[in-house]
Design an enzyme around this catalytic site. Sequence first.
Site, PDB file in Angstrom:
ATOM      1  N   SER A 282      11.622  86.304  -1.552  1.00 45.78           N
ATOM      2  CA  SER A 282      12.408  87.205  -1.073  1.00 45.78           C
ATOM      3  C   SER A 282      12.055  87.813   0.421  1.00 45.78           C
ATOM      4  O   SER A 282      12.756  88.629   1.179  1.00 45.78           O
ATOM      5  CB  SER A 282      13.057  88.251  -1.863  1.00 45.78           C
TER       6      SER A 282
ATOM      7  N   LYS B 122      13.930  86.947   3.418  1.00 45.29           N
ATOM      8  CA  LYS B 122      15.431  87.620   3.616  1.00 45.29           C
ATOM      9  C   LYS B 122      15.284  88.386   4.973  1.00 45.29           C
ATOM     10  O   LYS B 122      16.255  88.762   5.773  1.00 45.29           O
ATOM     11  CB  LYS B 122      15.774  88.652   2.499  1.00 45.29           C
TER      12      LYS B 122
ATOM     13  N   TYR C 197      20.017  79.224   0.573  1.00 44.81           N
ATOM     14  CA  TYR C 197      19.178  80.360  -0.126  1.00 44.81           C
ATOM     15  C   TYR C 197      18.090  79.852  -0.697  1.00 44.81           C
ATOM     16  O   TYR C 197      17.061  80.389  -0.698  1.00 44.81           O
ATOM     17  CB  TYR C 197      20.169  81.082  -0.954  1.00 44.81           C
TER      18      TYR C 197
ATOM     19  N   TYR D 208      13.959  96.506  -3.761  1.00 44.76           N
ATOM     20  CA  TYR D 208      14.826  96.602  -4.875  1.00 44.76           C
ATOM     21  C   TYR D 208      14.795  98.188  -5.526  1.00 44.76           C
ATOM     22  O   TYR D 208      14.878  99.061  -4.620  1.00 44.76           O
ATOM     23  CB  TYR D 208      14.308  95.857  -6.099  1.00 44.76           C
TER      24      TYR D 208
ATOM     25  N   VAL E 268       9.254  87.858  -5.018  1.00 50.84           N
ATOM     26  CA  VAL E 268       8.467  87.534  -6.566  1.00 50.84           C
ATOM     27  C   VAL E 268       7.470  86.610  -6.652  1.00 50.84           C
ATOM     28  O   VAL E 268       6.889  86.408  -7.914  1.00 50.84           O
ATOM     29  CB  VAL E 268       9.681  87.411  -7.705  1.00 50.84           C
TER      30      VAL E 268
END
Length: 309
Positions: free
Chosen positions: A64, A67, A191, A243, A261
């Site tokens: 991530s 992103k 993605y 998050y 992660v």
Amino acid sequence: MADLQALVEEIHHTLKPRTGEGKVADYIPSLARVDPNKFGIAVIDLNGNVYKTGDCDEAFSIQSVSKVFTLTLALGKHGETTWNRVGREPSGSAFNSIVQLEHEHGKPRNPFINAGAIVISDSVLAGHTPREAIGEIVRFVQYLADDPTIAIDPEVARSEAATGFRNMALANFMKSYGKLQHPVDHVLGVYFHQCALAMSCTQLARAGLFLAANGKNPITGHTVVSSQRARRINALMLTCGHYDGSGDFAYHVGLPGKSGVGGGIMAVAPGKASVAVWSPGLNQNGNSLVGSLALEMLANKTGWSVFGG
């Protein structure tokens, strides 16, 4: 700055015994096999000086953290209209939660939770085939890091596609609300591949350097984004980059950052340096346990927190 090398080595020495703590992301089979004792740190200042130690030059799946780069690309393509499709608020929910998405009629809370990043992938896909969009993302990251060797790990990409049932559910759910403009399998292809980018701490710190320098790469002199956009991306990283652990990270570290992660975290000390850490064991929020502690130590020792020394 002269003592930064000694500092990163001190942090590594202090925290290395704790690398067995936390839980490796075992729901993605290729990540489950990663050695939990890996630990690397890299700091690059605005003069291009590199301070690094441990497993800092071993490539890992950035997941991530990617992103941040796809958001930067999407904003370059679509500007502020990007926010018509995805919000800018902290989620307070797990990164792959569908509950909040249903409550808010398919509009993701921010671009760093999985649903939001899937919308951003859809945005990057505009006018491209999935292969072209993936190529654009890879070339952009290579450009930021000034390193043409950066590539996608095909095994991780296959592993993501084979086990990404929650992401498939999120994408189909958003498609039902008309939030995705392209076929779901095309969007997820982009993605899954962006999450499978493999980079080392050194490469990742270099790629994030433009966010520490008002949108300009201080080494190459290239302007990546405007200073206003760099500031806004940093703001989103600070409030949403970890998050439902984002507030805790801001409290303890006080730097804009984005976790993945795979155990990596990229952090930015505006006007000072870009930092990347990697330690695969995750805390309960899905963020690197030892990596978060390392960044807390670094921020405390340097006084780099955006909230003051």
